[in-house]
Design a protein around this motif. Structure first.
Motif: not given
Length: 286
Positions: A197-213
């Motif tokens: 998914d290199s064409h999709v700039p996914v910032l790893a901390p974002l899904p991790i923080g959202f999972a905690v939420f």
């Protein structure tokens, strides 16, 4: 070396290489400053995490106290949603800040899961967990030092099993909640996924923080949401009342089981590491 196939002719994916498994006991690692820098980063990050989140919990309980706010206590303060955002948002911020130094674990359960997957050595895992627990104690200690009267009055932000729920329900909530978190950590940091998914700039901390939420929204009514043994331990140590210790085992056993299941699921089901290892062994014997 592995290469993903280009799909549809629109995007070009990158080659990726799975890093070699970390040594179980890496004695040489003890001599490197990078290890101690990472341990310090884990300590400071966990301290900041506990300070902000526990202060948010105490502030909400004070603002919604009917003895303090007699007009509209039920609608005062940040509410459960705000508490969940505080936990998830701080994880996003702190993982972003420390990922390049320590990996941004900030949670013994995450460290344990990554250790089982051979992403970190035993020495690093033990030092991380110690640093996280000490950081949590210091973070909650700061809250108590700055807001002592409110801290004691409103329970110190300590996790406890809510009335009406059985120990089995609380344990299950912690197992499933931690599974969601650690599963997200593995998925967000998977080198194969990042290459595909290199064409999709996914910032790893974002899904991790959202999972905690999201996990906090589901489990705050049950256990106050642990999913992080250091968070529960730090609050229990500083508050140090019976109710903080009565069911404390749930906040260690549950997260460690959930992290272990997530590590096994990701490594041996989604990534099929066992099958790859067997195939490699078979080819080498041909």
């Amino acid at each position: 070396m592995a290469k993903d196939v280009e799909t549809g002719g629109e995007y070009t994916t990158k080659d990726y290489t799975d890093p070699p498994p970390a040594a179980l006991i890496d004695v040489e690692e003890i001599t490197k400053w990078s290890l101690y820098r990472a341990v310090i980063a884990e300590f400071v990050a966990t301290m900041l995490f506990l300070y902000v989140t526990v202060a948010t919990v105490i502030g909400y309980k004070h603002q919604s106290d009917p003895n303090v706010n007699t007009t509209d206590a039920a609608c005062s303060g940040v509410g459960i949603l705000g508490i969940a955002w505080a936990f998830g948002g701080m994880i996003f911020i702190l993982v972003y800040c420390t990922a390049g130094i320590s990996g941004g674990h900030i949670n013994p359960a995450v460290t344990f899961g990554l250790f089982l997957a051979r992403k970190v050595s035993l020495i690093r895992a033990v030092l991380y967990i110690i640093a996280q627990c000490l950081g949590a104690i210091c973070g909650v200690g700061l809250v108590k030092g700055f807001q002592k009267s409110y801290y004691v009055r409103y329970g110190g932000g300590a996790n406890e099993l809510s009335s009406g729920y059985s120990h089995g329900t609380g344990l299950a909530a912690e197992i499933i909640g931690t599974f969601v978190l650690v599963y997200t950590v593995f998925s967000a940091t998977d080198p194969k996924r990042n290459a595909r998914d290199s064409h999709v700039p996914v910032l790893a901390p974002l899904p991790i923080g959202f999972a905690v939420f999201m996990v906090h929204l589901a489990t705050i009514p049950i256990t106050g949401t642990g999913i992080n043994p250091a968070r529960s331990f730090g609050a229990a140590v500083i508050y140090n009342k019976d109710k903080a210790w009565d069911d404390h085992w749930i906040f260690w056993v549950g997260p460690f089981i959930g992290a272990g299941i997530a590590a096994l699921y990701h490594q041996f089901v989604l990534r099929a590491s066992a099958a790859k290892a067997m195939g490699s062994s078979y080819r080498s014997n041909m």
